[in-house]
Design an enzyme around this catalytic site. Structure first.
Site: not given
Lengths: 574, 168
Positions: A62, A124-125, A174, A481
């Protein structure tokens, strides 16, 4: 593709929330959704099956989706759109969202969320995305009613790309996207607290113009605001009328042609010596759409001592935030500069221009090919072979600073770099996003071996969508760096920077179906770069550069431009 | 207790959208700079779409000015501004629960009368006193009551309203 079956959640002649969302995105001219599905966004992905106008780009992580959306936005000026699922899918976007916030990038991120009755119950999630992104967004929504979707989408697109752009997060439970939406798809917005400034205070402009009177050493500081406001032509006109030298920020590349005789290139920590010399010697500095970042100012107490400081910014909160200014105008850079041109008179800057030219000759950017293959040489060759016409994305670190030094940018919207957040891993996905937005142009990603490995999996995205991005990995087998800082400021006590054991990037590219080319020496390098450009598809060019190259000039962190180091120091820097 | 430098106390009034999360958004602007909010009042305004938020905080005026600018940028903030004693009136409310004895009751009641406060609840051992006044009034009365047994004290935080025709 298999025959499209009818959606099982489709109800007669009624739109689900997900379908309404996709219709709204179509109406907003969205071409691509960069995303990754999961349980709670299936109602939205289900609606994507039926759209012919929007292409869903399945990324491999993502974070890549957000950087692609970011690259797309910078290359096109249109908002980038991201769609991910709840929980881990959503939290993986936080870096990309913050990156977009810091660099003022228009982006709308749709995150799935658990159903509204489950909110706050550790479902969940479930991750509180509305809450955890509050400091990193321009605005955000948690949409609990499907009928709010059209309004929220309209507001999100309006907010993200007006005024000072920034990311907008839309959290979609949802049951909202699988519920029924009967609302008008083009409703009125309800934003009483959000007004876009469409006029400028002309008195402020006149007051600013007066400041130029008598200035013998003016300097224009071009920031990202010039690029965002498409004010490049106006700034050029202003600079030429005033006969004022111009410096630009990292994100201001493209706001003023760096090959223009008045340009001194990028200023700041790793800016050109001549830009920084001009900075300490100017008697007036006008920042146009630049927020006086600490990588430019270093130490505010010693910043442009004695010079008049002027500031144009669309964001009133930027005025006086870092630097106390003598005059300021709040407004769109294009409008303000257009007006300012009318009120300023040409200045006598001949001596000043000669002084700046002297700095250019005395302290040029340089590198040596005596001790192997320097990264700067590769970038210099990329610049020359592409005739300065490529769209360039960089990663973060030495590769980024060398790119900003050696790839001069003349046109706006052709440069991508993570300025504010300094996000390693942006280079490849951002280039992919740029290529999606500008499919017929040469897109080059210049990345380090460290940053590349943070998002390397997106090579698949480039391969699948036949995106001919050219990825140059400047492999010095170090986090360069940080190693440079350890060498200069920590007695070369190297810690946590050794990347020995890097994969064979040519083989890695080939495993992804991408052409791999290796450059290990100066000899033959230009031909290989040409071959990479000529290849009709994505290419990874593994450049095995010298291990301990450092970026100079350098102004140590927290110090002013007076303390610039032009050459590698022979004694320890205090 | 640290003595407060009154010149450094600022009262900022916000008109905000009456939506979830607005309070957090505004509070984050303060918290990000490590600024403590001394008092905070949020309640619906005449128009139910908006809420009025009044915040008092201590600090450097320049930084608070920056905080106001940053907060004004929030999409859900309609307007924000600082108010001084000259341009606005300010009141606060306090409830104090005091334990009394047969000897102390008379003294307490005398103070209640003197400070024009009222007793809004009473039982055999305790009284709850309510006071509405300026922050200074409340501070003063609080000090007086501390000579007795104060069980608990709640203050509302400051409310402000701009004087005259203008709205806050």
């Amino acid at each position: 593709m298999s025959a499209k079956k009818k959606s099982p959640i489709k109800l007669q002649n009624k739109l689900t929330g997900g379908e309404a969302l996709i219709k709204c995105l179509e109406n907003h001219g969205v071409e691509y959704i960069f995303g990754f599905p999961g349980g709670v966004v299936i109602p939205i992905y289900d609606a994507i099956v039926n759209t012919k106008k929007i292409k869903s780009i399945l990324v491999r992580h993502e974070q890549g989706a957000t950087h692609m959306a970011d690259g797309y936005a910078r290359a096109t000026g249109k908002p980038g759109v991201v769609l991910v699922t709840s929980g881990p899918g959503a939290t993986n976007t936080v870096t990309g969202i913050t990156n977009a916030m810091m660099d003022s990038i228009p982006m709308v991120v749709f995150t799935g969320q658990v159903t509204t009755p489950m909110l706050g119950k550790d479902a969940f999630q479930e991750a509180d995305m509305f809450g955890c992104t509050l400091p990193f967004v321009k605005h955000s929504y948690l949409v609990k009613d499907a009928n709010d979707i059209p309004r929220v989408v309209k507001e999100a697109f309006h907010i993200c790309n007006t005024g000072r752009p920034g990311p907008v997060l839309v959290d979609l439970p949802k049951d909202t996207t699988s519920g029924i939406c009967t609302a008008n798809l083009d409703p009125n917005m309800d934003l009483p607290g959000y007004t876009v400034q469409t006029t400028i205070n002309k008195t402020d402009v006149k007051n600013m113009a007066k400041m130029f009177k008598g200035s013998k050493k003016p300097l224009l500081l071009v920031g990202h605001g010039v690029v965002i406001a498409k004010a490049d032509q106006e700034v050029k006109e202003l600079a030429e009328k005033l006969q004022s030298p111009v410096v630009n920020t990292l994100l201001g590349k493209g706001g003023f042609p760096e090959t223009h005789p008045l340009s001194l290139g990028m200023l700041g920590m790793h800016g050109t010596a001549y830009a920084n010399k001009a900075l300490v010697n100017c008697d007036l500095i006008l920042s146009i759409g630049c927020r006086w970042d600490d990588r430019i100012n270093g130490n505010n107490d010693e910043f442009c001592i004695g010079a008049k400081k002027l500031h144009i910014d669309i964001d009133p909160a930027e005025i006086g935030k870092v630097v106390k200014v003598d005059a300021a105008v709040v407004g769109d850079a294009k409008m303000v500069v257009k007006e300012l041109i009318k009120h300023v008179k040409p200045l006598d800057t001949n001596a000043w221009k000669q002084e700046c030219d002297f700095y250019k000759k005395e302290f040029p950017l340089h590198y040596s090919t005596d001790k192997g293959l320097p990264a700067q040489y590769i970038i210099d060759q990329i610049y020359k072979i592409s005739k300065g016409k490529a769209l360039v994305s960089t990663d973060v670190g030495q590769n980024q600073m060398w790119s900003s030094q050696f790839y001069k940018i003349d046109k706006r919207d052709t440069w991508y770099s993570s300025g504010g957040l300094g996000t390693m891993g942006v280079g490849l996905p951002a280039a992919i996003g740029m290529q999606f937005g500008r499919p017929n142009e040469l897109v080059v990603a210049i990345v380090g071996d460290g940053g590349f490995q943070m998002t390397a999996q997106e090579l698949t995205t480039a391969f699948i969508h036949k995106l001919p991005v050219k990825v140059f990995i400047l492999d010095n087998k170090y986090l360069g760096m940080v190693r440079q800082w350890q060498e200069l400021f920590f007695d070369n006590r190297l810690s946590g920077v050794d990347l020995t054991g890097n994969p064979d990037f040519v083989k890695l590219a080939e495993a992804y179906g991408v052409k791999g080319i290796r450059i290990s020496s100066v000899k033959g390098a230009p031909e290989k770069i040409k071959a990479a450009f000529a290849h009709n598809g994505p290419v990874v060019v593994h450049c095995e550069v010298v291990k301990c190259g450092n970026v100079f000039p350098m102004i140590p962190a927290g110090k002013s431009a007076y303390h610039m180091i032009v050459e590698p120091p022979k004694t320890k820097i205090k | 207790m640290k003595t407060k430098d009154k010149s450094n106390i600022h009262t900022i009034s916000f008109l905000v959208a009456n939506k979830p999360g607005v309070l957090v958004r505004v509070a984050l602007v303060f918290a990000r700079r490590g600024y403590n909010i001394d008092s905070l009042v949020v309640s619906p305004s005449l128009n139910e779409k908006f809420s009025r938020m009044t915040i008092t905080a201590q600090g450097d005026p320049e930084i608070l000015d920056q905080i106001i600018k940053q907060a004004s940028k929030l999409v859900d903030v309609i307007c924000a501004g600082e108010h001084s004693e000259e341009d606005a009136v300010a009141r606060e409310m306090m409830l104090v629960k005091v334990k009394y004895t047969s000897t102390s009751k008379a003294i307490i009641l005398k103070q209640v009368k003197k400070y024009q406060t009222s007793i809004i609840d009473e039982d055999d051992n305790t009284i709850i006193i309510s006071q509405i006044g300026t922050t200074d009034d409340l501070d003063e009365f609080e000090e007086i009551l501390k000579k007795h047994v104060v069980i608990e004290m709640v203050r509302s935080g400051k409310l402000v309203m701009v004087k005259g025709q203008e709205s806050t």
